[in-house]
Design a protein around this motif. Structure first.
Motif, PDB file in Angstrom:
ATOM      1  N   HIS A  94       0.882  -1.308   0.114  1.00  0.00           N
ATOM      2  CA  HIS A  94      -0.044   0.057  -0.049  1.00  0.00           C
ATOM      3  C   HIS A  94       0.859   1.198   0.172  1.00  0.00           C
ATOM      4  O   HIS A  94       0.611   2.335   0.696  1.00  0.00           O
ATOM      5  N   GLY A 114       1.683   3.244  -2.191  1.00  0.00           N
ATOM      6  CA  GLY A 114       1.244   4.689  -2.754  1.00  0.00           C
ATOM      7  C   GLY A 114       1.924   5.195  -3.935  1.00  0.00           C
ATOM      8  O   GLY A 114       2.274   6.315  -4.278  1.00  0.00           O
ATOM      9  N   ASN A 115       2.446   4.290  -4.705  1.00  0.00           N
ATOM     10  CA  ASN A 115       3.239   4.785  -6.198  1.00  0.00           C
ATOM     11  C   ASN A 115       2.257   5.097  -6.934  1.00  0.00           C
ATOM     12  O   ASN A 115       1.431   4.526  -7.447  1.00  0.00           O
ATOM     13  N   HIS A 116       2.241   6.560  -7.254  1.00  0.00           N
ATOM     14  CA  HIS A 116       1.097   7.180  -7.936  1.00  0.00           C
ATOM     15  C   HIS A 116       1.223   6.783  -9.421  1.00  0.00           C
ATOM     16  O   HIS A 116       0.495   7.216 -10.165  1.00  0.00           O
ATOM     17  N   PHE A 117       2.534   6.142  -9.923  1.00  0.00           N
ATOM     18  CA  PHE A 117       2.379   5.950 -11.413  1.00  0.00           C
ATOM     19  C   PHE A 117       1.895   4.518 -11.753  1.00  0.00           C
ATOM     20  O   PHE A 117       2.158   3.907 -12.799  1.00  0.00           O
ATOM     21  N   LEU A 118       1.234   3.763 -10.785  1.00  0.00           N
ATOM     22  CA  LEU A 118       0.608   2.448 -10.889  1.00  0.00           C
ATOM     23  C   LEU A 118      -0.587   2.597 -10.172  1.00  0.00           C
ATOM     24  O   LEU A 118      -1.181   3.273  -9.516  1.00  0.00           O
ATOM     25  N   PRO A 119      -1.767   1.607 -10.965  1.00  0.00           N
ATOM     26  CA  PRO A 119      -2.963   1.529 -10.194  1.00  0.00           C
ATOM     27  C   PRO A 119      -2.662   0.981  -8.967  1.00  0.00           C
ATOM     28  O   PRO A 119      -1.781   0.189  -8.479  1.00  0.00           O
ATOM     29  N   PRO A 120      -3.512   1.556  -7.774  1.00  0.00           N
ATOM     30  CA  PRO A 120      -3.376   0.800  -6.535  1.00  0.00           C
ATOM     31  C   PRO A 120      -3.879  -0.452  -6.574  1.00  0.00           C
ATOM     32  O   PRO A 120      -4.656  -1.113  -7.115  1.00  0.00           O
ATOM     33  N   ASP A 143      -5.036  -2.341  -3.978  1.00  0.00           N
ATOM     34  CA  ASP A 143      -6.270  -2.558  -3.453  1.00  0.00           C
ATOM     35  C   ASP A 143      -7.236  -1.502  -3.799  1.00  0.00           C
ATOM     36  O   ASP A 143      -6.831  -0.315  -3.947  1.00  0.00           O
ATOM     37  N   THR A 144      -8.476  -1.809  -4.135  1.00  0.00           N
ATOM     38  CA  THR A 144      -9.194  -0.740  -4.624  1.00  0.00           C
ATOM     39  C   THR A 144      -9.916   0.076  -3.659  1.00  0.00           C
ATOM     40  O   THR A 144     -10.692   1.411  -3.973  1.00  0.00           O
ATOM     41  N   GLY A 145      -9.483  -0.044  -2.559  1.00  0.00           N
ATOM     42  CA  GLY A 145      -9.859   1.139  -1.472  1.00  0.00           C
ATOM     43  C   GLY A 145     -11.036   1.435  -0.674  1.00  0.00           C
ATOM     44  O   GLY A 145     -11.209   2.065   0.332  1.00  0.00           O
ATOM     45  N   ALA A 178     -11.045   0.383   3.134  1.00  0.00           N
ATOM     46  CA  ALA A 178     -10.101   1.167   3.919  1.00  0.00           C
ATOM     47  C   ALA A 178     -10.904   1.763   5.107  1.00  0.00           C
ATOM     48  O   ALA A 178     -11.776   2.495   5.133  1.00  0.00           O
TER      49      ALA A 178
END
Lengths: 432, 432
Positions: A119, A121-127, A129-131, A134
């Protein structure tokens, strides 16, 4: 609201053991989402601090994923269901094995209230977990996997080298009189049953597992379900179906291991040893004509089920759990429990039992009729469908007075795999 | 699990007042079903005995039906929704008035956890209450009634002598760019919104109200909804939508009566005095392409909403409730909150506000795409849609980056009627 989860086996129970809150927090941190602990309503809420939980305080809303059996079978029914039937599109046995490994890891994490994958949080990949779950508590989530007949052989083709392992019990159910099945609610190569006390948690589980399967499996059909919510006073009552009647009174006792071994868990020597400790699941999507039902008299309704509506007692008896006397006569000399009553036909000679674990559904309006599209996603588990569900349903399909008010629209059978221990994966006995 | 209902007006609040448990029991007895009391998680469970509740103990899961305003508008969002849009088939104004009277009585009973009608168990009649909620707690049930434009005039016909009372604001929403509306999810003469913390309780409410309407109204469309469940630690958090983002952060404060009078409640002098203390409800069924969303990078997702996913903070800000600085630039000199971000367009010049009260839905698989049929039943309330929802949606429909991932399939507007006091009925100002 007190919740009383129950684990399917003694081996896998972590309840009523001491748990370090620091460990709980660590676990939560690893998943990157807060894991909330629903403590006993009596004991008050735990405050999350660095102390050892004192005796008597217990974690109440995690059901262990790992164990001898899969959870979600003998587990006390949660309030919500999201059920998905999948078609496998994987091109090879190796891809399929990898899928079950990935699913096992993700499912184990989600049942603990953790996110899928890291988790960071690499912004250049899709997360990963769909979140949407949370911050939500684990909510007693159970995730149960089953395999359908066509995973082993489809149109004569041995798709994944599994043909030799197909149990003879695992096949489409026979056509029952009055069945009105639609392909869109039938069958499937794999099923995933996600039950939780929070529908958002169930949905999140199925959605993330389907996402992990991208390129290897697609949804064939899916259904949400609900049932009477556990109540604030923690009294355990049999849930009522959408006809207003208690449903599941005669279930075998999930607390009794010997009863479960006789009725629910497949045993070594039953035919497919790789399935030992698993269970056959039958799913039927039963639409209920509630508007027609609602125009019937209370007497008709009670005669249909063979029970009193309010108490749930067999007709002519006083209490829900009274042993039904099928020879009892009413004041006119007729059987108190009519010969075509649902409970009498389900009981038969008393030799067949199944473990019912059904959920109601409400899917808005049925455009064909202008009525509610509502009913029951009937789910049951058993050791041998040929000796349990099938003969029961053959009696019911012919004579059950309830057939005036219901129609079976969907049908599927799955072999629910045995449980696995940490380090293993669901399906390992099938592929090894 | 602590529940914190909040009543829409001070006038109608019974919370935090002393309540005799004997009276509570009497009330329950009158309805013939047990009414359970969910007490504060901190205070422990009430035992039902003949004593006066001591100061500090409160009834936590009944929301008063009667009051200046209808409940279910400024009420804290419950976990579940069952929403029905109805077509009126009644032949006369008198029938319609009787329907609202019958509905009022039944709705008031159900919100208190009572059965509909008497419960004497005459076996030669259909039961008055359908029974599936028997024994369930009131579950914070609210039932909210609204009327649509065609109740006043349909194809030029004044159906019920109401044409002269039609407010000019009450009409179909304008067609927005990218709308993909389907008749089966559009409009309706009357809406009933049943929200509760138990879906079986919501379903029971709608089903019984539709049943009461037999011969006078039929279902046009219906939708179940859910949202992030209230959590065991009672901390109030903004719920997350199925894209994993917090949804509703900028809602006006329902605790502030003046704010509600400005933004939500129709005032005398606004045009239709009979609607004073009511509110306009906009409903949009928004399908979400969650598989497409799930393939987008976290950066894309955050730029789409204009918020950080985890914290919910506006981009470039730290905390969820930070006031967004729309002039802030990122490290490349670009607006930190992109010009096409959902939150920027929804905010506009900051002059329009709406009270959002949306629910997620998950209806299995969309047979057209093989994807999840899931999304948002967007519901909002406002004093004047022409000044509030419509200009906001016009900006969003044109430029919102979120449009890549969503499609509006249904649309309706209803005038939610003012509340009524005991002895009156919902709709009395409309018909008087």
């Amino acid at each position: 609201m007190e919740k009383k989860p129950q684990s399917s086996t003694e081996e896998s129970s972590i309840f009523d053991k001491k748990v370090s809150r620091r460990n709980v927090l660590k676990t939560a941190g690893a998943g990157g989402v807060g894991m909330l602990i629903g403590a006993s309503g009596i004991g008050g809420l735990l405050s999350l601090s660095d102390t050892t939980v004192t005796k008597g305080e217990t974690i109440k809303d995690v059901i262990p994923f790992y164990g001898k059996h899969q959870a979600g079978i003998t587990t006390e029914t949660q309030n919500h269901l999201y059920f998905a039937s999948l078609e496998v599109t994987a091109g090879s046995r190796e891809e399929l094995i990898q899928l079950f490994k990935d699913w096992t890891e993700a499912a184990a994490a989600m049942t603990e209230g953790k996110a899928v994958g890291d988790h960071s949080g690499n912004h250049f990949l899709p997360p990963k977990d769909t979140g949407e779950a949370a911050g939500l508590s684990p909510s007693n989530l159970t995730i149960t996997f089953g395999v359908g007949p066509e995973l082993f052989e489809k149109n004569g083709k041995d798709r994944f080298g599994l043909k030799g392992k197909k149990p003879k019990e695992l096949k489409d159910l026979p056509k029952f009189p009055l069945d009105s099945l639609e392909d869109k609610w039938n069958g499937g190569d794999i099923c995933i049953q996600a039950c939780a006390d929070d529908l958002q948690v169930s949905f999140h589980a199925i959605r993330n597992l389907v996402r992990i399967a991208r390129g290897k499996a697609v949804i064939h059909w899916a259904q949400t379900g609900f049932q009477r919510t556990k109540q604030a006073d923690s009294k355990k009552e049999t849930p009522r179906n959408l006809f207003g009647f208690k449903d599941g009174t005669v279930n075998p006792n999930v607390q009794k291991e010997t009863e479960m071994d006789q009725q629910v868990w497949i045993q070594s020597g039953d035919g497919a040893d790789w399935l030992a400790d698993g269970s056959y699941m039958v799913v039927r999507r039963v639409q209920m004509y509630i508007e027609v039902w609602d125009r019937s008299t209370l007497r008709d309704q009670e005669n249909t089920f063979g029970r009193h509506r309010d108490s749930g007692a067999p007709l002519g008896h006083k209490n829900e759990f009274d042993k039904a006397d099928y020879n009892k006569k009413d004041e006119n000399g007729q059987p108190a429990i009519p010969t075509n009553a649902h409970m009498r036909l389900a009981h038969g000679d008393g030799k067949q039992q199944i473990l019912r674990r059904a959920y109601s559904y409400a899917d808005g309006m049925d455009p064909q009729t202008g009525s509610f599209d509502a009913g029951l996603l009937f789910i049951c588990f058993q050791r041998n469908p040929e000796k349990q569900f099938i003969p029961m349903q053959q009696r019911l399909a012919k004579n059950d007075k309830l057939n005036e008010y219901t129609v079976h629209k969907g049908s599927a059978m799955f072999a629910c795999l045995p449980g696995t221990q940490k380090g293993g994966y669901i399906g390992d006995t099938l592929f090894s």
